[in-house]
Motif scaffolding. Structure first.
Motif, mmCIF file in Angstrom:
data_model
loop_
_atom_site.group_PDB
_atom_site.id
_atom_site.type_symbol
_atom_site.label_atom_id
_atom_site.label_comp_id
_atom_site.label_asym_id
_atom_site.label_seq_id
_atom_site.Cartn_x
_atom_site.Cartn_y
_atom_site.Cartn_z
ATOM 1 N N SER A 142 0.801 -1.225 0.000
ATOM 2 C CA SER A 142 0.000 0.000 0.000
ATOM 3 C C SER A 142 0.835 1.277 0.000
ATOM 4 C CB SER A 142 -0.969 -0.005 1.183
ATOM 5 O OG SER A 142 -0.263 -0.087 2.413
ATOM 6 N N ALA A 143 1.919 1.327 0.776
ATOM 7 C CA ALA A 143 2.716 2.553 0.836
ATOM 8 C C ALA A 143 3.378 2.850 -0.500
ATOM 9 C CB ALA A 143 3.779 2.443 1.933
ATOM 10 N N ASP A 168 -6.656 -5.674 2.202
ATOM 11 C CA ASP A 168 -7.438 -4.502 2.595
ATOM 12 C C ASP A 168 -6.679 -3.181 2.463
ATOM 13 O OD1 ASP A 168 -9.373 -6.345 3.128
ATOM 14 O OD2 ASP A 168 -9.418 -6.056 5.294
ATOM 15 N N PRO A 169 -5.419 -3.070 2.918
ATOM 16 C CA PRO A 169 -4.722 -1.780 2.791
ATOM 17 C C PRO A 169 -4.571 -1.342 1.341
ATOM 18 C CG PRO A 169 -3.599 -3.198 4.370
ATOM 19 C CD PRO A 169 -4.595 -4.052 3.649
ATOM 20 N N ILE A 170 -4.315 -2.278 0.447
ATOM 21 C CA ILE A 170 -4.190 -1.951 -0.980
ATOM 22 C C ILE A 170 -5.545 -1.531 -1.538
ATOM 23 C CG2 ILE A 170 -3.734 -2.960 -3.257
ATOM 24 C CD1 ILE A 170 -1.562 -4.673 -1.858
ATOM 25 N N GLU A 171 -6.590 -2.262 -1.175
ATOM 26 C CA GLU A 171 -7.928 -1.914 -1.651
ATOM 27 C C GLU A 171 -8.331 -0.519 -1.175
ATOM 28 O OE1 GLU A 171 -10.277 -6.121 -2.156
ATOM 29 O OE2 GLU A 171 -9.968 -5.391 -0.119
ATOM 30 N N LYS A 172 -7.930 -0.159 0.034
ATOM 31 C CA LYS A 172 -8.264 1.166 0.561
ATOM 32 C C LYS A 172 -7.608 2.260 -0.265
ATOM 33 C CE LYS A 172 -8.217 3.925 4.805
ATOM 34 N NZ LYS A 172 -7.852 3.945 6.258
ATOM 35 N N TRP A 272 5.451 -6.711 2.597
ATOM 36 C CA TRP A 272 4.001 -6.662 2.426
ATOM 37 C C TRP A 272 3.306 -6.030 3.625
ATOM 38 C CZ3 TRP A 272 2.587 -7.477 -2.347
ATOM 39 C CH2 TRP A 272 3.348 -8.313 -3.153
ATOM 40 N N ASP A 273 2.094 -5.555 3.384
ATOM 41 C CA ASP A 273 1.281 -4.990 4.473
ATOM 42 C C ASP A 273 0.981 -6.074 5.512
ATOM 43 O OD1 ASP A 273 0.759 -2.270 3.407
ATOM 44 O OD2 ASP A 273 -0.140 -3.400 1.774
#
Length: 273
Positions: A142-143, A168-172, A272-273
């Motif tokens: 995500s970052a 979830d973090p990527i989808e957000k 990874w997240d």
């Protein structure tokens, strides 16, 4: 073709695509031909798959007009320097036998070879020059995805995602930025067929656990799935997911299977997240 995601400028992405990872030679050709015959209109390949020529030949030999096929390829990390982005993409187009792809991705984070700003800058030039209609990234946590959105007009992050691995973090990030998720290995390399919950839900609808999984993907917002199979029967079955619908309760049961079971995590991959 099934449901699509609109990217504007008359560009739409079929949400169920055909992945070609690990399909080589005649298997890549036959698999792509079968997929197009079945109804897939989204084909995914990569420089690193060593099958662009076979995929391109299958598209050319099919009865489907090139304009109806959403074609994605990916730039190897070792081609991340600006000059290599250009030259390798031009080679991909020659191998695929096309003047333009619909989407090109950076296959993995590649800071080892070039700064992300340089790579995405060169990919943006590909977009401006018409070698591709859209650009994106693959395997970005995500970052890094946030950084990519700051640097270029990316539209997707292609990552491993299946009922056992949530993102979830990527989808957000994608939701906030107006992008979409592309899920590779959506069937967890066949492991979904061994899951009791997915099989039970499938029995309720008269379908397989794999079909339940792909239907779950299609009922999630802004998600594209690209299952791969070299078996014609499975290629067909994976596309036969439009005749039933999962209830909210069934969707939640599948969401509950998430346990961060990552199947693809090569040495040198991202944190990874």
């Amino acid at each position: 073709m099934g449901p699509t995601i609109s990217l504007g400028n008359d560009l739409t992405v079929p949400r169920l695509g055909f992945g070609t990872f690990q399909l080589q030679g005649d298997d890549a050709y036959r698999g792509t031909r079968t997929a197009l015959e079945v109804g897939y209109r989204h084909i995914d390949t990569a420089q690193g798959y060593d099958n662009e020529a076979e995929v391109g030949r299958a598209i050319a030999d099919s009865d489907v007009d090139r304009g109806e096929v959403f074609l994605t390829t990916k730039i190897k990390p070792s081609n991340a320097a600006a000059g290599d982005v250009r030259s390798s993409t031009e080679q991909s187009l020659r191998d695929l036998g096309v003047d333009q792809v619909d989407l090109i991705l950076l296959h993995w984070p590649a800071e080892k070879y070039a700064p992300l700003q340089e790579t995405l800058g060169a990919m943006t030039v590909l977009l401006e020059d018409g070698l591709t209609r859209a650009i994106g990234v693959s395997n970005f946590p995500s970052a890094m995805l946030e950084q990519a959105f700051e640097l270029a007009p990316v539209v997707t992050d292609q990552v491993e995602h299946h009922p056992f691995l949530g993102v979830d973090p990527i989808e957000k990030v994608l939701e906030q930025r107006g992008g979409f998720l592309t899920a590779y290995s959506p069937l967890a390399r066949g492991r979904v067929t061994e899951d009791a919950t997915l099989s039970e839900i499938g029995e309720e609808h008269g379908v397989s656990a794999a079909q339940v999984t792909l239907r779950w993907m299609l009922q999630k917002p802004n998600t594209v799935a690209i299952p791969k199979s070299g078996t014609p029967e499975r290629v067909r079955a994976n596309f036969d997911v439009f005749g039933f619908e999962l209830s909210d309760a069934e969707m939640q049961r599948i969401h509950g299977l998430e346990r961060q079971q990552r199947l693809i995590d090569p040495d040198g991959g991202p944190a990874w997240d």
